[in-house]
Design a protein around this motif. Structure first.
Motif, PDB file in Angstrom:
ATOM      1  N   GLY A 261      58.988  17.554 154.011  1.00  0.00           N
ATOM      2  CA  GLY A 261      57.638  17.554 154.562  1.00  0.00           C
ATOM      3  C   GLY A 261      56.565  17.613 153.492  1.00  0.00           C
ATOM      4  N   ILE A 262      55.325  17.601 153.939  1.00  0.00           N
ATOM      5  CA  ILE A 262      54.170  17.591 153.035  1.00  0.00           C
ATOM      6  C   ILE A 262      53.278  18.771 153.361  1.00  0.00           C
ATOM      7  N   ASP A 263      52.875  19.491 152.338  1.00  0.00           N
ATOM      8  CA  ASP A 263      51.997  20.644 152.532  1.00  0.00           C
ATOM      9  C   ASP A 263      50.641  20.190 153.072  1.00  0.00           C
ATOM     10  N   SER A 264      50.028  21.002 153.915  1.00  0.00           N
ATOM     11  CA  SER A 264      48.765  20.626 154.563  1.00  0.00           C
ATOM     12  C   SER A 264      47.655  20.349 153.555  1.00  0.00           C
ATOM     13  N   ARG A 265      47.661  21.038 152.420  1.00  0.00           N
ATOM     14  CA  ARG A 265      46.606  20.812 151.426  1.00  0.00           C
ATOM     15  C   ARG A 265      46.825  19.504 150.653  1.00  0.00           C
ATOM     16  N   ASP A 266      48.056  18.957 150.718  1.00  0.00           N
ATOM     17  CA  ASP A 266      48.353  17.698 150.042  1.00  0.00           C
ATOM     18  C   ASP A 266      48.109  16.487 150.934  1.00  0.00           C
ATOM     19  N   LEU A 267      48.155  16.678 152.259  1.00  0.00           N
ATOM     20  CA  LEU A 267      48.056  15.557 153.197  1.00  0.00           C
ATOM     21  C   LEU A 267      46.846  14.642 152.952  1.00  0.00           C
ATOM     22  N   PRO A 268      45.628  15.197 152.723  1.00  0.00           N
ATOM     23  CA  PRO A 268      44.482  14.286 152.530  1.00  0.00           C
ATOM     24  C   PRO A 268      44.570  13.475 151.244  1.00  0.00           C
ATOM     25  N   ARG A 269      45.478  13.832 150.330  1.00  0.00           N
ATOM     26  CA  ARG A 269      45.495  13.184 149.015  1.00  0.00           C
ATOM     27  C   ARG A 269      46.731  12.327 148.751  1.00  0.00           C
ATOM     28  N   ILE A 270      47.668  12.257 149.695  1.00  0.00           N
ATOM     29  CA  ILE A 270      48.943  11.594 149.390  1.00  0.00           C
ATOM     30  C   ILE A 270      48.793  10.097 149.133  1.00  0.00           C
ATOM     31  N   PHE A 271      47.680   9.495 149.596  1.00  0.00           N
ATOM     32  CA  PHE A 271      47.489   8.062 149.368  1.00  0.00           C
ATOM     33  C   PHE A 271      46.654   7.789 148.116  1.00  0.00           C
ATOM     34  N   GLU A 272      46.316   8.831 147.370  1.00  0.00           N
ATOM     35  CA  GLU A 272      45.551   8.646 146.144  1.00  0.00           C
ATOM     36  C   GLU A 272      46.460   8.157 145.018  1.00  0.00           C
ATOM     37  N   LYS A 273      45.878   7.368 144.134  1.00  0.00           N
ATOM     38  CA  LYS A 273      46.647   6.804 143.031  1.00  0.00           C
ATOM     39  C   LYS A 273      47.149   7.897 142.097  1.00  0.00           C
ATOM     40  N   GLY A 274      48.469   7.929 141.878  1.00  0.00           N
ATOM     41  CA  GLY A 274      49.062   8.861 140.930  1.00  0.00           C
ATOM     42  C   GLY A 274      49.286  10.263 141.453  1.00  0.00           C
ATOM     43  N   PHE A 275      48.879  10.535 142.709  1.00  0.00           N
ATOM     44  CA  PHE A 275      49.053  11.889 143.237  1.00  0.00           C
ATOM     45  C   PHE A 275      50.509  12.104 143.661  1.00  0.00           C
ATOM     46  N   THR A 276      51.085  13.212 143.225  1.00  0.00           N
ATOM     47  CA  THR A 276      52.466  13.539 143.620  1.00  0.00           C
ATOM     48  C   THR A 276      52.468  14.727 144.578  1.00  0.00           C
ATOM     49  N   SER A 277      52.321  15.925 144.041  1.00  0.00           N
ATOM     50  CA  SER A 277      52.333  17.104 144.916  1.00  0.00           C
ATOM     51  C   SER A 277      51.813  18.299 144.152  1.00  0.00           C
ATOM     52  N   THR A 278      51.104  19.175 144.859  1.00  0.00           N
ATOM     53  CA  THR A 278      50.661  20.424 144.229  1.00  0.00           C
ATOM     54  C   THR A 278      51.715  21.508 144.401  1.00  0.00           C
ATOM     55  N   VAL A 279      52.586  21.339 145.421  1.00  0.00           N
ATOM     56  CA  VAL A 279      53.634  22.328 145.686  1.00  0.00           C
ATOM     57  C   VAL A 279      54.853  22.053 144.809  1.00  0.00           C
ATOM     58  N   HIS A 280      55.277  20.769 144.778  1.00  0.00           N
ATOM     59  CA  HIS A 280      56.437  20.373 143.973  1.00  0.00           C
ATOM     60  C   HIS A 280      55.936  19.630 142.742  1.00  0.00           C
ATOM     61  N   HIS A 281      55.172  20.344 141.916  1.00  0.00           N
ATOM     62  CA  HIS A 281      54.496  19.707 140.782  1.00  0.00           C
ATOM     63  C   HIS A 281      55.476  19.256 139.705  1.00  0.00           C
ATOM     64  N   GLN A 282      56.650  19.837 139.679  1.00  0.00           N
ATOM     65  CA  GLN A 282      57.628  19.497 138.641  1.00  0.00           C
ATOM     66  C   GLN A 282      58.582  18.388 139.076  1.00  0.00           C
ATOM     67  N   ASP A 283      58.243  17.699 140.179  1.00  0.00           N
ATOM     68  CA  ASP A 283      59.100  16.626 140.682  1.00  0.00           C
ATOM     69  C   ASP A 283      58.875  15.378 139.831  1.00  0.00           C
ATOM     70  N   HIS A 284      59.730  15.179 138.819  1.00  0.00           N
ATOM     71  CA  HIS A 284      59.541  14.070 137.895  1.00  0.00           C
ATOM     72  C   HIS A 284      59.988  12.733 138.486  1.00  0.00           C
ATOM     73  N   ALA A 285      60.667  12.768 139.625  1.00  0.00           N
ATOM     74  CA  ALA A 285      61.115  11.516 140.256  1.00  0.00           C
ATOM     75  C   ALA A 285      59.961  10.790 140.938  1.00  0.00           C
ATOM     76  N   ALA A 286      58.894  11.520 141.241  1.00  0.00           N
ATOM     77  CA  ALA A 286      57.760  10.918 141.948  1.00  0.00           C
ATOM     78  C   ALA A 286      56.793  10.272 140.956  1.00  0.00           C
ATOM     79  N   THR A 287      56.313   9.064 141.306  1.00  0.00           N
ATOM     80  CA  THR A 287      55.335   8.365 140.459  1.00  0.00           C
ATOM     81  C   THR A 287      53.934   8.426 141.050  1.00  0.00           C
ATOM     82  N   GLY A 288      53.837   8.731 142.346  1.00  0.00           N
ATOM     83  CA  GLY A 288      52.525   8.785 142.978  1.00  0.00           C
ATOM     84  C   GLY A 288      51.924   7.411 143.227  1.00  0.00           C
ATOM     85  N   MET A 289      52.732   6.349 143.154  1.00  0.00           N
ATOM     86  CA  MET A 289      52.218   4.990 143.327  1.00  0.00           C
ATOM     87  C   MET A 289      52.637   4.348 144.651  1.00  0.00           C
ATOM     88  N   GLY A 290      53.799   4.734 145.186  1.00  0.00           N
ATOM     89  CA  GLY A 290      54.329   4.078 146.386  1.00  0.00           C
ATOM     90  C   GLY A 290      53.381   4.107 147.568  1.00  0.00           C
TER      91      GLY A 290
END
Length: 334
Positions: free
Chosen positions: A262-291
């Motif tokens: 799932g996605i944290d409520s504070r991240d939901l408004p930003r998930i479609f932003e360029k390069g944004f991954t997550s504020t909760v799972h900030h160490q997730d190196h598999a995410a590029t934030g581009m998809g």
């Protein structure tokens, strides 16, 4: 607004004029030899003439600056008449700088186009050994190694595909082919691509398509669905991903729901932003934030409304609402 700006610009002149009128009245007041009535009459006439002068000068002087403020294209002052000396200097200077900026922009666009073409050529060249690698992996007898290599191959394939579409999105409208597309074939094609990854993670698909025909570009729709399915598989463990479609108010809606993290409520408004991954799972190196960013951009051009509902630990549901056929009149020009 412009008149008030003009008055502020000429405030020093106005104050000087008023000071001189006050000085004339003051001298007439303290000097009995000078008739005060005549001076007051002179001041009154001067004020009227000065106001008329201000109005005339306002219309003449602000015309040049209004054209500057409203200019949207090329600023060419060569054919303008009745410019004051200072206005001519300003116009010539702006025109020179504007031409210089145009040349710089043109050169930068040329360089970017060359880099884009080189990158696209490189991506296409890499696909050849990648295809050969896929055939080599298929011949492996060690099933554990085969699964691991298939997964890594798929990651490279998806990243290259993402890069390819990222370079094409700015020119996407030139590449559109709007037609009646079959949702079922598009979805099953993307599910098949992710099949090895899904088997490795123990993920299945529960597909129920009540509405399968939509007006869109099938190639770009496949790209959008690919990004959503990749996200669903990436952040889910052994479970089923639900894919359903239905009609509501004359529009087809496609839902892709997973039971992942799932996605944290504070991240939901930003998930479609360029390069944004997550504020909760900030160490997730598999995410590029581009998809999701690219999916949103492509969906916008296709007039597809993309929405998401999610909660931590309960998974995410992405909704694609397709436009009606007549919504494409502006895009296709038909």
């Amino acid at each position: 607004m412009m008149f008030m700006t003009y008055l502020k610009e000429r405030l020093s002149w106005i104050l000087l004029f008023l000071l001189l009128q006050f000085l004339a009245v003051f001298i007439a007041y303290i000097d009995p030899e000078i008739p005060l009535t005549s001076i007051l009459y002179y001041v009154f006439l001067s004020l009227i003439i000065f106001v008329i002068f201000l109005v005339i000068r306002y219309q003449k002087e602000t015309k040049f600056y209004q054209e500057l403020e409203e200019a949207e294209d090329i600023l060419d002052f060569s054919n303008r008449e009745f410019l004051s000396p200072f206005e001519k200097i300003t116009g010539d200077s702006i025109a020179r700088h504007f031409e210089g900026l145009k040349k710089t922009v043109t050169e930068n666009e040329r360089i970017l186009d060359e880099e884009k073409d080189e990158l696209l050529s490189w991506i296409h060249e890499v696909k050849t050994p990648l295809t050969a690698l896929s055939l080599m992996i298929d011949r492996l007898e060690d099933q554990t190694l085969k699964k691991e290599m298939t997964y890594e191959w798929l990651r490279i394939h998806l990243l290259l595909d993402q890069q390819l579409h990222q370079r094409r999105i700015p020119f996407m409208e030139n590449d559109l082919y709007i037609e009646q597309a079959d949702l079922e074939s598009v979805i099953f094609g993307e599910v098949k691509t992710l099949q090895s990854w899904c088997i490795q993670k123990g993920i299945g698909f529960d597909i129920d398509l009540q509405s399968t025909e939509v007006m869109t570009d099938a190639k770009w729709l496949a790209f959008i669905i690919r990004q959503l399915l990749t996200n669903a598989v990436k952040y889910s463990e052994a479970s089923d991903i639900l894919i359903i479609s239905y009609q509501r108010n004359g529009r087809t809606t496609l839902e892709i729901a997973d039971t992942g993290r799932g996605i944290d409520s504070r991240d939901l408004p930003r998930i479609f932003e360029k390069g944004f991954t997550s504020t909760v799972h900030h160490q997730d190196h598999a995410a590029t934030g581009m998809g999701l960013y690219l999916a949103r951009k492509a969906a916008h051009t296709l007039k597809i409304k993309i929405e998401v509902e999610s909660a931590p630990g309960k998974g995410s549901t992405f909704k694609l609402t397709f436009p009606k056929s007549n919504d494409f009149v502006r895009i296709t020009g038909m």
